[in-house]
Enzyme design. Structure first.
Site, PDB file in Angstrom:
ATOM      1  N   HIS A  14       0.806  -1.229   0.000  1.00  0.00           N
ATOM      2  CA  HIS A  14       0.000   0.000   0.000  1.00  0.00           C
ATOM      3  C   HIS A  14       0.844   1.287   0.000  1.00  0.00           C
ATOM      4  O   HIS A  14       0.303   2.388   0.025  1.00  0.00           O
ATOM      5  CB  HIS A  14      -0.928  -0.033   1.238  1.00  0.00           C
ATOM      6  CG  HIS A  14      -2.109   0.877   1.142  1.00  0.00           C
ATOM      7  ND1 HIS A  14      -2.298   1.943   1.997  1.00  0.00           N
ATOM      8  CD2 HIS A  14      -3.146   0.888   0.288  1.00  0.00           C
ATOM      9  CE1 HIS A  14      -3.425   2.561   1.681  1.00  0.00           C
ATOM     10  NE2 HIS A  14      -3.959   1.948   0.648  1.00  0.00           N
TER      11      HIS A  14
ATOM     12  N   LYS B 279       3.054   4.433  -1.243  1.00  0.00           N
ATOM     13  CA  LYS B 279       2.970   5.298  -2.431  1.00  0.00           C
ATOM     14  C   LYS B 279       4.159   6.243  -2.341  1.00  0.00           C
ATOM     15  O   LYS B 279       4.005   7.412  -1.984  1.00  0.00           O
ATOM     16  CB  LYS B 279       1.690   6.149  -2.449  1.00  0.00           C
ATOM     17  CG  LYS B 279       0.396   5.415  -2.173  1.00  0.00           C
ATOM     18  CD  LYS B 279      -0.183   5.785  -0.828  1.00  0.00           C
ATOM     19  CE  LYS B 279      -1.535   5.210  -0.534  1.00  0.00           C
ATOM     20  NZ  LYS B 279      -1.958   4.016  -1.128  1.00  0.00           N
TER      21      LYS B 279
ATOM     22  N   ASP C 281      17.135   9.545  -7.634  1.00  0.00           N
ATOM     23  CA  ASP C 281      18.604   9.677  -7.541  1.00  0.00           C
ATOM     24  C   ASP C 281      19.132   9.481  -6.126  1.00  0.00           C
ATOM     25  O   ASP C 281      20.130  10.121  -5.754  1.00  0.00           O
ATOM     26  CB  ASP C 281      19.057  11.050  -8.084  1.00  0.00           C
ATOM     27  CG  ASP C 281      18.958  11.121  -9.598  1.00  0.00           C
ATOM     28  OD1 ASP C 281      18.860  10.065 -10.240  1.00  0.00           O
ATOM     29  OD2 ASP C 281      18.965  12.249 -10.122  1.00  0.00           O
TER      30      ASP C 281
END
Lengths: 219, 219
Positions: free
Chosen positions: B154, B156, B161
């Protein structure tokens, strides 16, 4: 005492020593000052007993009986999250898509009973689902507002005492805590807190029940 | 030149001047150094044309025809998010529950074509839904791994870099971007980046296909 005409060197030396002492004190105070909270909690968090934590937060009047449950008493991401929440002394803003975790619900109701000003914004569709804590919060007199639009009120953040931001991917549900891969960032940072508090106030005003569209059907 | 026995004052003065110049230079450099990114993006973000942004990122070889769509060319939370992503030069780690936004999908594929090392972790149940970008990413040769457990993957978050963390409540879907109340925090902070990168590497290893449980049914 400095006598007019006498050399000023001793006065200068004293002033310089005082300045050095002041500088040293300021540097020491800076080092000793409590560092702002910067914590990241990852989930899933295996179930552990949070009874002692919640009983302690309920205050000395609460019954202090040991919990008979078989769960381990270990520290975990949930207990750390609870501890951050329970540190509230004045205010708590919650902006939560889904809220069904009983331990977190109990912590929020405890804070309300302790006199902390709690305000909750949630999602209209998810607040009515089975196990939702929203009804219990409202029953205890906590102010709750919800959307009435198309999209979801999908935020999952909390602001403690206008100084600490708790935000991430975690919905406050038992499934999310025990089963999902989730993250929660806890940060004491005035700049971030202000931005999220402003967002909370915008939503709080927008979801004011006086702004609800009431549909009146014709006969 | 200092002659033994001669006063050392000129040498001392030169040394002090050099030290003062060094200190001034260090202070100036500190002031001129680029401040680390600290940005918060709130959604919903009204639809706007991101064609110019994506065409510019595609490089000089890409056809430069003006987009005929009627959407406004205004800056918005989505274009800001795209710009942060497109700043990647070496690596991009994505840990995304749902990924169906075409513009974000195009940006990730662009980065892969530019030689950025892209790795994606996603949720097994949501990666197959209609409009998912995961198939397109895999088609272009981007490495994607997914869970095979009970709970949802779940998270996100994205790491650009190994220096910039992008995290929040936003699933990378058009509905979430255009309709939901969402937040995304963008932060260049080595401590946070390390914690999220460690979580990414843990998941990346756990979801390695060689660890999949293969169910062999009896006859």
């Amino acid at each position: 005492m400095w006598v007019p005409g006498a050399p000023r060197r001793p006065v200068l030396a004293v002033a310089m020593a005082a300045a050095a002492a002041g500088l040293a004190l300021a540097m020491a105070a800076r080092r000793w000052r409590r560092r702002p909270v910067r914590e990241v909690l990852f989930f899933p968090s295996p179930p552990s007993c949070t009874e002692a934590l919640l009983a302690e937060a309920a205050g000395p009047g609460a019954p202090a009986r040991p919990c008979p449950c078989p769960l381990p008493r270990t520290d975990c991401s949930l207990s750390r999250l609870l501890r951050r929440l329970l540190s509230a002394r004045r205010s708590l803003e919650l902006c939560l898509f889904a809220f069904s975790c009983p331990q977190l619900g109990r912590a929020v109701r405890l804070l309300h009973r302790r006199g902390v000003r709690v305000r909750v914004v949630t999602d209209a569709q998810y607040m009515g689902l089975r196990g939702s804590q929203i009804g219990l919060l409202r029953h205890d007199g906590i102010q709750v507002r919800h959307d009435q639009g198309h999209g979801y009120m999908h935020h999952k953040f909390a602001i403690v005492d206008r100084r600490m931001l708790i935000t991430g991917s975690l919905n406050w549900t038992t499934q999310a805590i025990q089963t999902n891969r989730e993250n929660v960032l806890v940060v004491e940072d005035a700049e971030y807190v202000k931005l999220y508090l402003d967002e909370f106030e915008r939503i709080w005003e927008q979801y004011n029940p006086t702004n609800y569209r009431v549909l009146v059907q014709g006969q």
